[in-house]
Structures are given as structure tokens and as C-alpha cells.
Design an enzyme around this catalytic site. Structure first.
Site, PDB file in Angstrom:
ATOM      1  N   ARG A 173      34.105  48.222  27.110  1.00  0.00           N
ATOM      2  CA  ARG A 173      34.195  49.774  27.254  1.00  0.00           C
ATOM      3  C   ARG A 173      32.982  50.417  28.260  1.00  0.00           C
ATOM      4  NH1 ARG A 173      32.510  54.423  25.918  1.00  0.00           N
ATOM      5  NH2 ARG A 173      30.698  53.527  24.985  1.00  0.00           N
ATOM      6  N   LYS A 187      50.498  48.513  38.112  1.00  0.00           N
ATOM      7  CA  LYS A 187      50.475  47.386  38.929  1.00  0.00           C
ATOM      8  C   LYS A 187      50.990  46.126  38.316  1.00  0.00           C
ATOM      9  CE  LYS A 187      47.397  44.231  39.192  1.00  0.00           C
ATOM     10  NZ  LYS A 187      46.128  43.370  39.312  1.00  0.00           N
ATOM     11  N   GLU A 222      51.963  44.085  44.531  1.00  0.00           N
ATOM     12  CA  GLU A 222      51.218  43.207  44.866  1.00  0.00           C
ATOM     13  C   GLU A 222      51.429  41.544  45.031  1.00  0.00           C
ATOM     14  OE1 GLU A 222      47.614  43.105  42.390  1.00  0.00           O
ATOM     15  OE2 GLU A 222      46.810  41.694  43.706  1.00  0.00           O
ATOM     16  N   LYS A 265      50.268  46.179  47.858  1.00  0.00           N
ATOM     17  CA  LYS A 265      48.623  45.665  47.668  1.00  0.00           C
ATOM     18  C   LYS A 265      48.729  44.060  48.155  1.00  0.00           C
ATOM     19  CE  LYS A 265      45.203  44.628  44.409  1.00  0.00           C
ATOM     20  NZ  LYS A 265      44.340  45.279  43.308  1.00  0.00           N
TER      21      LYS A 265
HETATM   22  C1  5MM Z   1      41.003  43.078  38.521  1.00  0.00           C
HETATM   23  O1  5MM Z   1      41.473  41.529  38.578  1.00  0.00           O
HETATM   24  C2  5MM Z   1      42.865  41.542  38.492  1.00  0.00           C
HETATM   25  C3  5MM Z   1      43.146  40.421  37.776  1.00  0.00           C
HETATM   26  O2  5MM Z   1      43.237  40.260  36.547  1.00  0.00           O
HETATM   27  P1  5MM Z   1      43.725  39.149  35.460  1.00  0.00           P
HETATM   28  O3  5MM Z   1      43.668  37.972  36.520  1.00  0.00           O
HETATM   29  O4  5MM Z   1      42.976  39.186  34.293  1.00  0.00           O
HETATM   30  O5  5MM Z   1      45.152  39.413  35.337  1.00  0.00           O
HETATM   31  C4  5MM Z   1      43.635  41.484  39.733  1.00  0.00           C
HETATM   32  O6  5MM Z   1      44.891  41.327  39.616  1.00  0.00           O
HETATM   33  C5  5MM Z   1      43.150  42.370  40.734  1.00  0.00           C
HETATM   34  O7  5MM Z   1      43.624  43.439  40.530  1.00  0.00           O
HETATM   35  C6  5MM Z   1      43.617  41.858  42.001  1.00  0.00           C
HETATM   36  O8  5MM Z   1      43.786  40.462  42.293  1.00  0.00           O
HETATM   37  C7  5MM Z   1      42.544  42.604  43.185  1.00  0.00           C
HETATM   38  O9  5MM Z   1      41.439  41.823  42.756  1.00  0.00           O
HETATM   39  P2  5MM Z   1      40.589  41.210  43.958  1.00  0.00           P
HETATM   40  O10 5MM Z   1      39.383  40.840  42.963  1.00  0.00           O
HETATM   41  O11 5MM Z   1      41.367  40.163  44.178  1.00  0.00           O
HETATM   42  O12 5MM Z   1      40.046  42.252  44.836  1.00  0.00           O
END
Ligand code: 5MM
Length: 337
Positions: A47, A136, A177, A219
Site C-alpha cells: 500500500r 486491463k 493487451e 496496449k
Molecule cells: C505491472 O505488471 C503487470 C503484470 O503483472 P502480473 O505479471 O503480476 O500479472 C503487466 O501486465 C504490465 O501491466 C504490463 O506487462 C506492462 O508492464 P511492463 O513492465 O511490460 O511495461
């Protein structure tokens, strides 16, 4: 579906030089990040870490949306203000990761399909009531000489489209994404070939599921050499190949594209975005939705210590500002110093 509201939300997220902070790490992932700074991952340390970003003064000049994890959406600032309300008051749209992760795809070794569709309509309704206005879902596509299979691409695209239709029904903007991973030794040409196929399949599925493209944010990964490739393509080649691939596959009705950073360094991710925007003649808002590329340096500076809280905020504001400049094609490498 209120299309006008969806369009307005999408523009708040990625219009006007703004981009998205991806702060939706699941508990296991944030635990791994905290291990690198020798910090215990507890509900309170997570947090406080997220609060460091959200309360950075002036972040709302550069950040239009934040992707939250379920736990964070239900947490509050140290003063007791729920995070979604705190962000909304700053003009930052709160969003929520709704997939439940990439799981092994049965019968397809080395491939995954993203899960989370069961009960999603009800979960979205609850998230809306808690203040989320976008969501997302991340599909993960592994790449090598043989992978991905057509079936894996189709299964993931189908799930992305079902998720998107449900989001729009609930007046939530879906971030779509489909991530083609940078892991491995593949060439940039192979990345482009696979990403072309993935994006074509995703947009076909979105059309078939009656998703209104004016109310989504895409994305994608950039078109880039594998992290372990020999002779990795240079930044200009990355920018040109990425724009070529997007123009071939993404309809102009899509309001915004916000890249993931996918393992690029923070500086690379900013430079690539900037080079693309400098090229001009881009029909969409071309922005960022970075996780690691926005968080890496603040995470290290903070290192779990209250003494470093403000310094961590300054490091975050710097990256947010530089990416906002890259969104406008006004970044210069010297600004890093
Ligand atoms: C912030 O990381 C997200 C992944 O979380 P989990 O693996 O725990 O589910 C990830 O989806 C992120 O939002 C995207 O990949 C973009 O992050 P990056 O680090 O690739 O810019």
C-alpha cells in the site's frame, strides 16, 4: 453501452500528452520486485509503495490513468481516502486488472492462455461501483522459431475479445493487451511477423464480438529484437518497424495506443516512444502504459525506506515527465542528465 463516456475516458487516459502507470502487479509479482530491494511484501508495504506513486505531486500532469490490482483498488491513502477517489479527484482514471493470469494452454507445450472470464460480468459491475472506469487483460504470446501456434493466438484473441465486449457492456474501457514477449534470441523481423499475425487475429475477433473500436485502448509490444538476440536492431529501426506494423493492423477508429515496456530499459522505452511520435502522421494517440519502465528507478531509490519516500517520488516524476514529452515527440536524450 455509453460510447461517449467510453471515448471520453480513453482520451483522459492517453490524450493531452498523458499516459498510464501500470501498477497492477499481482501479489507474487510485487513480491519478486520487493525481493530485489530486500523489502518484505506485506499488505501495508504494498500500500505504501503504491501510495508513493499516487501522491507524487504533479503526476497528474503526465499520468491520465493507473492500472490497479484488486487489493490496491480497495486500499486507501494514509489519510484514509480510498485510492480510486484520490486518483479520480486528481483527474487520473482508476483502472483494474481483471485477468487472473496466463495459464498453460492444454495440449500446447510452452504456450499459455489468459484466464478470468468466469464471473467477469459481475466482477466488472463491482469494480465500476468501486470507481474503476477502465480495465486491463494481458495475453502472453511466447515466441521462438516455431511458436506461437495459430491455435494459441486464436485462443488468446478470442478471450481478449470476450473480455472487451463485457467491459463495454459495463461502461468500462477495455485495455486490450496482446503481448508478444521480448524473451529469447529472435530477430526483429520475427517479432514483426508474429505481432502482425497476432494483431490481425485480435482485431478480427474484436469485430466478431461487436466491440466498438472507438471505445478501447490497445496496449501492444513494440517491434523489437529478442532480449538475447545478437546484433539487436537500433532505435530507429524499432520505431519504423513498430509504426509499419501498427499502420497495417490497427484501424484509425481506435483512439489510443499505449505501449507496454516489456523489459526494455526505462531510457529505451522513452526513446522509442519519442522517435515514433517524431515521425508524425500518426492517426492515434501514441502513448505509454509502462510498468517496469516507470517503476524501476523509484523502486530502487525507495528500497522500502520511509527516508527515501520523497526521493522515490522525484524519480517517478522524472520518468513520467520524460515519457509525456516522448508522447509529444519532444524528448531529448540530454534530458536524462
Ligand atoms: C505491472 O505488471 C503487470 C503484470 O503483472 P502480473 O505479471 O503480476 O500479472 C503487466 O501486465 C504490465 O501491466 C504490463 O506487462 C506492462 O508492464 P511492463 O513492465 O511490460 O511495461
Amino acid at each position: 453501452m455509453n460510447l461517449d463516456a467510453l471515448k471520453a475516458t480513453a482520451m483522459t487516459m492517453v490524450g493531452d500528452g498523458k499516459g498510464i502507470l501500470a501498477a497492477d502487479e499481482s501479489t507474487p509479482t510485487i513480491g519478486k520486485r520487493f525481493e530485489t530491494i530486500n523489502t518484505e511484501s506485506t499488505e501495508e508495504s504494498r500500500r505504501r509503495y503504491r501510495e508513493m506513486f499516487f501522491t507524487s505531486e504533479g503526476a497528474n500532469n503526465y499520468i491520465g490513468g493507473v492500472i490497479l490490482f484488486d487489493e490496491t483498488l480497495r486500499q486507501s491513502t494514509s489519510d484514509g481516502m480510498p485510492f480510486p477517489k484520490f486518483l479520480d479527484d486528481l483527474g487520473i482514471v482508476p483502472g483494474i486488472k481483471v485477468d487472473t493470469g496466463a495459464k498453460p494452454l492444454a495440449g500446447h507445450n510452452g504456450e499459455t492462455v489468459t484466464e478470468g472470464l468466469d464471473g467477469l460480468r459481475d466482477r466488472l459491475a463491482e469494480y465500476y461501483s468501486l470507481g474503476a472506469r477502465f480495465a486491463k487483460w494481458r495475453a502472453v504470446i511466447n515466441i521462438d522459431d516455431v511458436l506461437p501456434s495459430d491455435f494459441c493466438i486464436k485462443a488468446n484473441a478470442h478471450a481478449l475479445a470476450r473480455y472487451s465486449a463485457l467491459c463495454q457492456e459495463q461502461n468500462i474501457v477495455p485495455i486490450v493487451e496482446p503481448e508478444v514477449l521480448m524473451d529469447g534470441g529472435h530477430s526483429i523481423e520475427r517479432c514483426e511477423e508474429v505481432t502482425n499475425k497476432v494483431l490481425k487475429t485480435v482485431f478480427k475477433e474484436l469485430q466478431e464480438h461487436a466491440v466498438n473500436l472507438e471505445g478501447i485502448v490497445l496496449k501492444p509490444n513494440m517491434i523489437i529484437s529478442g532480449a538475447k538476440a545478437n546484433n539487436r536492431a537500433n532505435s530507429n529501426t524499432v520505431a519504423e518497424a513498430t509504426i509499419r506494423c501498427l499502420k497495417e493492423n490497427v484501424p484509425e477508429s481506435v483512439p489510443g495506443i499505449a505501449f507496454l515496456s516489456g523489459g526494455q530499459s526505462s531510457e529505451e522505452a522513452t526513446e522509442h516512444l519519442d522517435l515514433m511520435n517524431k515521425m508524425g502522421d500518426i492517426p492515434w494517440e501514441l502513448s505509454f502504459s509502462y510498468g517496469r519502465a516507470l517503476q524501476a528507478s523509484p523502486l530502487n531509490i525507495w528500497s522500502g525506506s520511509e527516508d527515501n519516500f520523497s526521493a522515490g517520488q522525484q524519480a517517478f516524476l522524472k520518468r513520467a515527465k520524460l515519457n509525456s514529452l516522448a508522447h509529444a515527440g519532444e524528448y531529448q536524450k540530454e534530458m536524462e542528465d
